[in-house]
Design a protein around this motif. Structure first.
Motif, mmCIF file in Angstrom:
data_model
loop_
_atom_site.group_PDB
_atom_site.id
_atom_site.type_symbol
_atom_site.label_atom_id
_atom_site.label_comp_id
_atom_site.label_asym_id
_atom_site.label_seq_id
_atom_site.Cartn_x
_atom_site.Cartn_y
_atom_site.Cartn_z
ATOM 1 N N ARG A 2 0.716 -1.152 -0.015
ATOM 2 C CA ARG A 2 0.686 0.526 0.147
ATOM 3 C C ARG A 2 0.899 1.500 0.033
ATOM 4 O O ARG A 2 0.777 2.267 -0.447
ATOM 5 C CB ARG A 2 -0.650 0.080 0.812
ATOM 6 N N THR A 3 2.196 1.229 0.706
ATOM 7 C CA THR A 3 2.495 2.224 0.891
ATOM 8 C C THR A 3 3.330 2.179 -0.887
ATOM 9 O O THR A 3 3.755 3.679 -0.510
ATOM 10 C CB THR A 3 4.079 2.221 1.516
ATOM 11 N N ARG A 10 1.194 9.430 -6.216
ATOM 12 C CA ARG A 10 2.284 10.578 -5.758
ATOM 13 C C ARG A 10 3.121 11.863 -6.387
ATOM 14 O O ARG A 10 3.104 12.526 -6.960
ATOM 15 C CB ARG A 10 3.011 10.426 -3.297
ATOM 16 N N TRP A 11 4.205 10.053 -6.409
ATOM 17 C CA TRP A 11 4.945 10.363 -7.683
ATOM 18 C C TRP A 11 4.876 10.981 -8.835
ATOM 19 O O TRP A 11 5.766 12.116 -9.327
ATOM 20 C CB TRP A 11 6.590 9.881 -7.860
ATOM 21 N N ASP A 50 -2.880 0.949 -10.654
ATOM 22 C CA ASP A 50 -3.843 1.404 -9.433
ATOM 23 C C ASP A 50 -4.229 1.575 -8.969
ATOM 24 O O ASP A 50 -5.862 2.139 -7.721
ATOM 25 C CB ASP A 50 -2.116 2.510 -8.996
ATOM 26 N N LEU A 51 -5.291 3.182 -9.520
ATOM 27 C CA LEU A 51 -7.248 3.854 -9.427
ATOM 28 C C LEU A 51 -7.679 2.981 -9.950
ATOM 29 O O LEU A 51 -8.427 3.600 -9.496
ATOM 30 C CB LEU A 51 -6.159 5.019 -10.737
ATOM 31 N N LYS A 52 -7.534 1.676 -10.564
ATOM 32 C CA LYS A 52 -8.860 1.096 -10.918
ATOM 33 C C LYS A 52 -9.141 0.295 -9.312
ATOM 34 O O LYS A 52 -10.228 0.488 -9.099
ATOM 35 C CB LYS A 52 -8.405 0.059 -11.670
ATOM 36 N N LEU A 75 -4.379 8.903 -0.843
ATOM 37 C CA LEU A 75 -5.244 8.161 1.164
ATOM 38 C C LEU A 75 -5.603 7.421 0.824
ATOM 39 O O LEU A 75 -5.725 6.034 1.411
ATOM 40 C CB LEU A 75 -5.217 9.738 1.410
ATOM 41 N N VAL A 76 -6.555 7.348 -0.447
ATOM 42 C CA VAL A 76 -8.018 5.823 -0.471
ATOM 43 C C VAL A 76 -6.722 4.793 -1.047
ATOM 44 O O VAL A 76 -7.410 3.598 -0.585
ATOM 45 C CB VAL A 76 -8.309 6.109 -1.251
ATOM 46 N N ALA A 77 -5.586 4.768 -1.414
ATOM 47 C CA ALA A 77 -4.237 3.811 -1.795
ATOM 48 C C ALA A 77 -3.600 3.734 -0.870
ATOM 49 O O ALA A 77 -3.874 2.474 -0.561
ATOM 50 C CB ALA A 77 -4.125 4.505 -3.097
ATOM 51 N N MET A 78 -3.570 4.146 0.124
ATOM 52 C CA MET A 78 -2.647 4.462 1.944
ATOM 53 C C MET A 78 -3.582 3.345 2.481
ATOM 54 O O MET A 78 -3.074 2.136 2.881
ATOM 55 C CB MET A 78 -2.239 5.235 1.853
#
Length: 80
Positions: A2-3, A10-11, A50-52, A75-78
């Protein structure tokens, strides 16, 4: 994991907001070798995947221009 995904998002959002010259690594042809039968994975394919996972279906480059919404998806991905 997740991180790693949240940091990657973010990058890539930062790079997308920088401008056209910084996009070349994102949209260029992968130079790595893969075994027969497997497609080469681009960085952009990882971002889309990742966005899916967090429920976003759309153009990620326009999403990254709105930094507050982009950070919300990070934040949702985290928190998956």
């Amino acid at each position: 994991i997740r991180t790693h995904k949240s940091r990657r998002l973010r990058w890539e959002g930062h790079i997308a907001r920088m401008g056209r010259r910084a996009h070349k690594p994102l949209f260029g042809k992968p130079e790595c070798k893969r075994p027969n039968g497997r497609q080469k994975t681009r960085r952009e394919d990882n971002i889309i995947g990742d966005l899916k996972e967090v429920g976003y279906e759309g153009e990620w480059k326009t999403l990254s221009q709105d930094i507050m919404t982009w950070r919300a998806y990070i934040l949702v991905a985290m928190n998956l």
